[in-house]
Design a protein around this motif. Structure first.
Motif, PDB file in Angstrom:
ATOM      1  N   ASP B 125       0.966  -1.206   0.001  1.00 32.61           N
ATOM      2  CA  ASP B 125       0.256  -0.022  -0.110  1.00 32.61           C
ATOM      3  C   ASP B 125       0.891   1.087   0.068  1.00 32.61           C
ATOM      4  OD1 ASP B 125      -2.652  -1.097  -0.021  1.00 32.61           O
ATOM      5  OD2 ASP B 125      -2.082  -1.701   2.021  1.00 32.61           O
ATOM      6  N   VAL B 126       0.356   2.246  -0.756  1.00 30.62           N
ATOM      7  CA  VAL B 126       1.186   3.439  -1.044  1.00 30.62           C
ATOM      8  C   VAL B 126       0.332   4.533  -0.425  1.00 30.62           C
ATOM      9  CG1 VAL B 126       2.892   2.671  -2.520  1.00 30.62           C
ATOM     10  CG2 VAL B 126       0.596   3.512  -3.349  1.00 30.62           C
ATOM     11  N   VAL B 127       1.109   5.708   0.028  1.00 30.52           N
ATOM     12  CA  VAL B 127       0.793   7.112   0.369  1.00 30.52           C
ATOM     13  C   VAL B 127       1.596   7.965  -0.379  1.00 30.52           C
ATOM     14  CG1 VAL B 127      -0.652   6.306   2.543  1.00 30.52           C
ATOM     15  CG2 VAL B 127       1.825   7.179   2.425  1.00 30.52           C
ATOM     16  N   SER B 128       1.208   9.147  -0.420  1.00 36.84           N
ATOM     17  CA  SER B 128       1.919  10.327  -1.103  1.00 36.84           C
ATOM     18  C   SER B 128       3.340  10.437  -0.552  1.00 36.84           C
ATOM     19  CB  SER B 128       1.086  11.404  -1.098  1.00 36.84           C
ATOM     20  OG  SER B 128       1.501  12.367  -0.027  1.00 36.84           O
ATOM     21  N   LYS B 129       3.624  10.274   0.889  1.00 38.21           N
ATOM     22  CA  LYS B 129       4.824  10.378   1.275  1.00 38.21           C
ATOM     23  C   LYS B 129       5.676   9.278   0.906  1.00 38.21           C
ATOM     24  CE  LYS B 129       4.168   9.024   6.169  1.00 38.21           C
ATOM     25  NZ  LYS B 129       4.147   7.548   5.870  1.00 38.21           N
ATOM     26  N   SER B 130       5.048   7.942   0.058  1.00 38.24           N
ATOM     27  CA  SER B 130       5.873   7.017  -0.422  1.00 38.24           C
ATOM     28  C   SER B 130       6.922   7.276  -1.516  1.00 38.24           C
ATOM     29  CB  SER B 130       4.944   5.796  -0.994  1.00 38.24           C
ATOM     30  OG  SER B 130       4.118   5.654  -0.117  1.00 38.24           O
ATOM     31  N   VAL B 131       6.548   8.325  -2.000  1.00 38.97           N
ATOM     32  CA  VAL B 131       7.239   8.754  -3.377  1.00 38.97           C
ATOM     33  C   VAL B 131       8.295   9.545  -3.080  1.00 38.97           C
ATOM     34  CG1 VAL B 131       7.023  10.265  -5.426  1.00 38.97           C
ATOM     35  CG2 VAL B 131       4.941   8.929  -4.349  1.00 38.97           C
ATOM     36  N   ASN B 132       9.383   9.383  -3.929  1.00 43.00           N
ATOM     37  CA  ASN B 132      10.956  10.137  -3.722  1.00 43.00           C
ATOM     38  C   ASN B 132      10.924  11.056  -4.750  1.00 43.00           C
ATOM     39  OD1 ASN B 132      13.686  10.808  -4.021  1.00 43.00           O
ATOM     40  ND2 ASN B 132      14.443   8.822  -4.134  1.00 43.00           N
ATOM     41  N   VAL B 133      10.045  12.466  -4.428  1.00 44.90           N
ATOM     42  CA  VAL B 133       9.919  13.469  -5.122  1.00 44.90           C
ATOM     43  C   VAL B 133      11.205  13.910  -5.720  1.00 44.90           C
ATOM     44  CG1 VAL B 133       8.860  15.511  -5.329  1.00 44.90           C
ATOM     45  CG2 VAL B 133       7.605  14.082  -4.052  1.00 44.90           C
ATOM     46  N   ASP B 134      12.143  14.176  -4.873  1.00 40.34           N
ATOM     47  CA  ASP B 134      13.584  14.686  -5.405  1.00 40.34           C
ATOM     48  C   ASP B 134      13.933  14.122  -6.393  1.00 40.34           C
ATOM     49  OD1 ASP B 134      13.093  16.655  -3.364  1.00 40.34           O
ATOM     50  OD2 ASP B 134      14.625  15.745  -1.943  1.00 40.34           O
ATOM     51  N   LEU B 135      14.118  12.888  -6.397  1.00 38.00           N
ATOM     52  CA  LEU B 135      14.863  12.150  -7.720  1.00 38.00           C
ATOM     53  C   LEU B 135      13.919  12.384  -8.859  1.00 38.00           C
ATOM     54  CD1 LEU B 135      17.155  10.595  -8.567  1.00 38.00           C
ATOM     55  CD2 LEU B 135      15.896   8.541  -7.488  1.00 38.00           C
ATOM     56  N   LEU B 136      12.802  12.108  -8.517  1.00 40.88           N
ATOM     57  CA  LEU B 136      11.671  12.002  -9.994  1.00 40.88           C
ATOM     58  C   LEU B 136      11.678  13.378 -10.492  1.00 40.88           C
ATOM     59  CD1 LEU B 136       8.389  10.453  -9.026  1.00 40.88           C
ATOM     60  CD2 LEU B 136       9.942  10.064 -10.926  1.00 40.88           C
ATOM     61  N   GLN B 137      11.719  14.426  -9.596  1.00 40.79           N
ATOM     62  CA  GLN B 137      12.080  15.991 -10.237  1.00 40.79           C
ATOM     63  C   GLN B 137      13.258  15.930 -11.036  1.00 40.79           C
ATOM     64  OE1 GLN B 137      11.216  19.081  -7.430  1.00 40.79           O
ATOM     65  NE2 GLN B 137      11.888  20.528  -8.727  1.00 40.79           N
ATOM     66  N   LYS B 138      14.432  15.310 -10.442  1.00 40.99           N
ATOM     67  CA  LYS B 138      15.441  15.410 -11.419  1.00 40.99           C
ATOM     68  C   LYS B 138      15.506  14.735 -12.661  1.00 40.99           C
ATOM     69  CE  LYS B 138      19.033  16.553  -7.741  1.00 40.99           C
ATOM     70  NZ  LYS B 138      18.448  16.229  -6.409  1.00 40.99           N
ATOM     71  N   PHE B 139      14.793  13.619 -12.543  1.00 39.32           N
ATOM     72  CA  PHE B 139      14.537  12.816 -13.854  1.00 39.32           C
ATOM     73  C   PHE B 139      13.628  13.691 -14.794  1.00 39.32           C
ATOM     74  CE2 PHE B 139      15.049   8.634 -11.489  1.00 39.32           C
ATOM     75  CZ  PHE B 139      16.085   8.966 -11.532  1.00 39.32           C
ATOM     76  N   LEU B 140      12.758  14.297 -14.260  1.00 40.79           N
ATOM     77  CA  LEU B 140      11.838  15.268 -15.223  1.00 40.79           C
ATOM     78  C   LEU B 140      12.777  16.575 -15.709  1.00 40.79           C
ATOM     79  CD1 LEU B 140       8.529  15.242 -13.094  1.00 40.79           C
ATOM     80  CD2 LEU B 140       8.946  14.086 -15.134  1.00 40.79           C
TER      81      LEU B 140
END
Lengths: 265, 265
Positions: B125-140
């Motif tokens: 189960d996932v919630v919004s804090k499950s997401v590594n936003v910093d790294l995803l942002q770097k990829f984007l």
């Protein structure tokens, strides 16, 4: 400025097929402080799955003839099960692993092998210019640890089954532009043996003259020939150090104990 | 400064199972000029493979009870075959796709579902804090286009089978911190229908009051309930726009023709 050290480490079937040995290896791999990239083969799992699914397998010169169904099998096993399980295990060891096929980010573009006597099907060949060095460098700068399966693509929409030893070699060659690369082929032997029955017959340094001699004397078994070809190609193309060593002795190698067989040219 | 626009687009089984429809969709997806992320389900392929391998499958409340063998199957199919084929096809369309499971780069860390009445096994189960936003942002920022399968991990070495609608929802929520996110659930219906037999009964705007009304009148089929739950959670957590629409009408939606059902709160 001195180039940063980068290890490109290839592991094969003997580790993939043994959960405990794989974990031991991954613990040593995760502990490497320098930049690092892992390349893995697939072991017997692909053949096992193909057999369960009644997809006949044909090996020619050690390469798997890859029709569409076999391509699906190797993609599922190598890029799916094996790759993602290695990544999850490394994440548990606080190693920020990230799993790739060559299609991802167009990291490795291969050429579908030209049909000559044999049609290998969806088999890809790679050279050092196949590698997207700029993007890989960005990932390394983000402290990510790339983990490659040997599935690549042709950028025309097809995945391609590629030799994992070749993938490791071309990654090492391409990255030698920007890094001080040490390429380690880890397998289930101590290195190149003059007599495969005798572990004491390890060849510590193998140059091309010695290689040709051993080959002409039929002292090299078929399994090691493609690995050595890839190892020499790497060494001839500016990879700083190339070693074949026992997968259980990575730690010693990292501690400069000069395990295995080092390639000279 | 205005936030950059980012599409998070979920596609499901009906597309994955149909090569031609999938290609049409991917062409439209590749043409999106804004930042974008694709999340895919797995379709019937996982059930088909499990059947061929004689691994009995148990579905409870629409979720696949996931033992070790079933986890291997969904990892092979979703993170392997489906993910890498979508990436290769997008690369051919000059879209710099990069395929991920949640284990890769620790992008999505899930919690193994606690055993209550039912042991779902390796379900996450996932919630919004499950997401590594910093790294995803770097990829984007590198102009990469992430393509997520719904396989995640618990950072304790285990992969977890996760609901793809939930993965899309938590990615959209987490990235809304930094982006103007539009979350699109693409499926084989035109949106939420008051009468599932009548395509003209499309609900253009669905707020929670109307949702409760339709639910109490048993007008929503079981398949759409988890999707709507994830859609409302996204909208309630700062996702700018959330729409359920027909997978053949992405282009219209992108041209602001307001396809499907938009979620209001």
């Amino acid at each position: 400025m001195d180039k940063q050290k980068l290890y490109v480490i290839k592991i094969g079937g003997s580790l993939i097929d043994n959960e405990k040995d794989l974990m031991n290896f991954l613990e040593e791999f995760a502990s490497i402080k320098a930049l690092k990239i892992l390349v893995h083969g697939g072991g017997k799992l692909a053949s096992d799955l193909a057999e369960k699914l009644n997809i006949p397998q044909q090996m020619t010169d050690g390469r798997r003839v890859t029709d569409q169904k076999t391509l699906d099998v190797v993609t599922m096993v190598y890029a799916g099960k094996v790759n993602k399980n290695i990544v999850a295990k490394l994440q548990n060891l606080n190693c920020n692993a990230i799993g790739f096929s060559g299609a991802d980010g167009n990291l490795i573009k291969a050429e579908k092998r030209v049909v000559s006597n044999i049609d290998y099907g969806f088999v890809g060949d790679v050279v050092s210019k196949s590698v997207n060095v700029d993007l890989l460098q960005k990932f390394l700068e983000l402290q990510l640890v790339p983990v490659f399966s040997a599935i690549t693509h042709n950028k025309k929409g097809n995945l391609l089954n590629t030799n994992a030893d070749s993938v490791a070699s071309v990654l090492a060659q391409a990255l030698s532009q920007n890094y001080d690369v040490e390429l380690l082929y880890c397998f289930d032997k101590d290195g190149v043996l003059e007599n495969v029955e005798n572990p004491d017959s390890l060849v510590k340094n193998l140059n091309s003259k010695k290689y040709e001699q051993l080959r002409s004397e039929n002292k090299l078994n078929e399994g090691i020939l493609p690995k050595l070809k890839n190892a020499f190609t790497a060494k001839e193309n500016n990879v700083n150090k190339v070693v074949l060593l026992n997968e259980t002795k990575l730690q010693n190698q990292l501690n400069h104990q000069n395990e295995g067989t080092e390639i000279d040219i």
